[in-house]
Design a protein around this motif. Structure first.
Motif, PDB file in Angstrom:
ATOM      1  N   GLU A 139       0.830  -1.211   0.000  1.00  0.00           N
ATOM      2  CA  GLU A 139       0.000   0.000   0.000  1.00  0.00           C
ATOM      3  C   GLU A 139       0.864   1.261   0.000  1.00  0.00           C
ATOM      4  N   LYS A 140       0.399   2.282  -0.715  1.00  0.00           N
ATOM      5  CA  LYS A 140       1.062   3.581  -0.719  1.00  0.00           C
ATOM      6  C   LYS A 140       0.109   4.622  -0.165  1.00  0.00           C
ATOM      7  N   TYR A 141       0.607   5.430   0.757  1.00  0.00           N
ATOM      8  CA  TYR A 141      -0.163   6.503   1.371  1.00  0.00           C
ATOM      9  C   TYR A 141       0.517   7.823   1.042  1.00  0.00           C
ATOM     10  N   TYR A 142      -0.289   8.879   0.875  1.00  0.00           N
ATOM     11  CA  TYR A 142       0.226  10.150   0.400  1.00  0.00           C
ATOM     12  C   TYR A 142      -0.144  11.289   1.347  1.00  0.00           C
ATOM     13  N   LEU A 143       0.793  12.211   1.511  1.00  0.00           N
ATOM     14  CA  LEU A 143       0.555  13.502   2.159  1.00  0.00           C
ATOM     15  C   LEU A 143       1.030  14.570   1.175  1.00  0.00           C
ATOM     16  N   MET A 144       0.253  15.639   1.021  1.00  0.00           N
ATOM     17  CA  MET A 144       0.599  16.696   0.069  1.00  0.00           C
ATOM     18  C   MET A 144       0.612  18.039   0.765  1.00  0.00           C
ATOM     19  N   CYS A 145       1.225  19.023   0.117  1.00  0.00           N
ATOM     20  CA  CYS A 145       1.280  20.408   0.580  1.00  0.00           C
ATOM     21  C   CYS A 145       1.911  20.525   1.970  1.00  0.00           C
ATOM     22  N   LEU A 146       2.975  19.789   2.190  1.00  0.00           N
ATOM     23  CA  LEU A 146       3.654  19.829   3.483  1.00  0.00           C
ATOM     24  C   LEU A 146       4.697  20.938   3.508  1.00  0.00           C
ATOM     25  N   ASN A 147       5.000  21.423   4.725  1.00  0.00           N
ATOM     26  CA  ASN A 147       6.135  22.317   4.901  1.00  0.00           C
ATOM     27  C   ASN A 147       7.404  21.502   4.700  1.00  0.00           C
ATOM     28  N   ASP A 148       8.459  22.158   4.285  1.00  0.00           N
ATOM     29  CA  ASP A 148       9.731  21.466   4.092  1.00  0.00           C
ATOM     30  C   ASP A 148      10.224  20.833   5.376  1.00  0.00           C
ATOM     31  N   THR A 149      10.113  21.567   6.476  1.00  0.00           N
ATOM     32  CA  THR A 149      10.625  21.046   7.751  1.00  0.00           C
ATOM     33  C   THR A 149       9.826  19.831   8.213  1.00  0.00           C
ATOM     34  N   ASP A 150       8.497  19.883   8.090  1.00  0.00           N
ATOM     35  CA  ASP A 150       7.662  18.742   8.501  1.00  0.00           C
ATOM     36  C   ASP A 150       7.968  17.505   7.664  1.00  0.00           C
ATOM     37  N   ALA A 151       8.080  17.679   6.360  1.00  0.00           N
ATOM     38  CA  ALA A 151       8.332  16.550   5.472  1.00  0.00           C
ATOM     39  C   ALA A 151       9.686  15.911   5.765  1.00  0.00           C
ATOM     40  N   ASN A 152      10.715  16.738   5.935  1.00  0.00           N
ATOM     41  CA  ASN A 152      12.052  16.206   6.208  1.00  0.00           C
ATOM     42  C   ASN A 152      12.130  15.588   7.603  1.00  0.00           C
ATOM     43  N   GLU A 153      11.431  16.181   8.560  1.00  0.00           N
ATOM     44  CA  GLU A 153      11.415  15.626   9.914  1.00  0.00           C
ATOM     45  C   GLU A 153      10.751  14.246   9.927  1.00  0.00           C
ATOM     46  N   LEU A 154       9.644  14.105   9.214  1.00  0.00           N
ATOM     47  CA  LEU A 154       8.969  12.809   9.121  1.00  0.00           C
ATOM     48  C   LEU A 154       9.864  11.778   8.432  1.00  0.00           C
ATOM     49  N   ARG A 155      10.494  12.169   7.355  1.00  0.00           N
ATOM     50  CA  ARG A 155      11.383  11.264   6.625  1.00  0.00           C
ATOM     51  C   ARG A 155      12.557  10.831   7.495  1.00  0.00           C
ATOM     52  N   ASN A 156      13.212  11.790   8.138  1.00  0.00           N
ATOM     53  CA  ASN A 156      14.367  11.463   8.985  1.00  0.00           C
ATOM     54  C   ASN A 156      13.972  10.586  10.163  1.00  0.00           C
ATOM     55  N   TYR A 157      12.825  10.876  10.780  1.00  0.00           N
ATOM     56  CA  TYR A 157      12.359  10.078  11.913  1.00  0.00           C
ATOM     57  C   TYR A 157      12.092   8.627  11.476  1.00  0.00           C
TER      58      TYR A 157
END
Length: 194
Positions: free
Chosen positions: A170-188
């Motif tokens: 399954e693939k789940y999507y989030l759009m229109c994120l702030n750069d910091t939120d997206a990178n923080e989620l990815r790094n975490y």
């Protein structure tokens, strides 16, 4: 950590979608005019190919072209309004779903609402289809097999930071994120250890 789409980016996305819809709807007038203007020529060509059947000659077809073109322009004008309203309604429902999306990440769990492809969506390698409906999600961070954060632009519409989380098949999507939120989620997610 709570990750939600940025409201300013959502508004900008909606404006871009409206502008793109207007551009698409404006094409109805010339296309309908051209198609209806060509119909007498097609009828004339088809009747010429039939043996002994002259229903419409080329001279008669030329005299009908202005009438057909005018009718096509009127049909195109009506279709323009209808298509624009249909596109606007579809985009407004997408933006509503996008505003409902968001996740909460704590204690190794991801819960909330994310966009996901519906089962009925056709798969075509040439056309990129974006998910338009949110679903409730609840899974462990350790189940995430891939996370991708990219700046997504399709045609002239910019979807800002676009996060794709893969859990199994399954693939789940989030759009229109702030750069910091997206990178923080990815790094975490990438640094998470069971």
């Amino acid at each position: 950590m709570i990750i939600r789409p940025n409201s300013e980016k959502i508004e900008k996305l909606f404006e871009n979608l409206k502008r793109d819809g207007k551009r698409l709807a404006k094409l109805c007038i010339p296309y309908c005019t051209i198609v209806l203007a060509l119909i007498p020529f097609f009828i004339s060509a088809i009747t010429m190919l039939m043996d002994g059947n002259k229903w419409l000659s080329m001279d008669e077809a030329l005299s009908i072209v202005p009438i057909c073109a005018a009718v096509g322009a009127v049909i195109g004008f009506v279709a323009k309004t209808f298509i624009y309203n249909l596109i606007l309604k579809n985009n407004a429902s997408f933006i509503g779903e996008l505003k409902k999306s968001g996740i909460k990440v704590e204690d190794g769990l991801i819960t909330g609402k994310m966009l996901k492809m519906e089962q009925s969506a056709p798969v075509n390698a040439r056309v990129e289809i974006l998910p338009r409906k949110t679903f409730d999600v609840a899974f462990k961070v350790s189940q995430v097999t891939n996370i991708e954060v990219i700046d997504k632009t399709i045609k002239s519409v910019n979807y800002s930071k676009f996060c794709v989380i893969t859990v199994g098949a399954e693939k789940y999507y989030l759009m229109c994120l702030n750069d910091t939120d997206a990178n923080e989620l990815r790094n975490y997610t990438l640094a998470y250890k069971v």
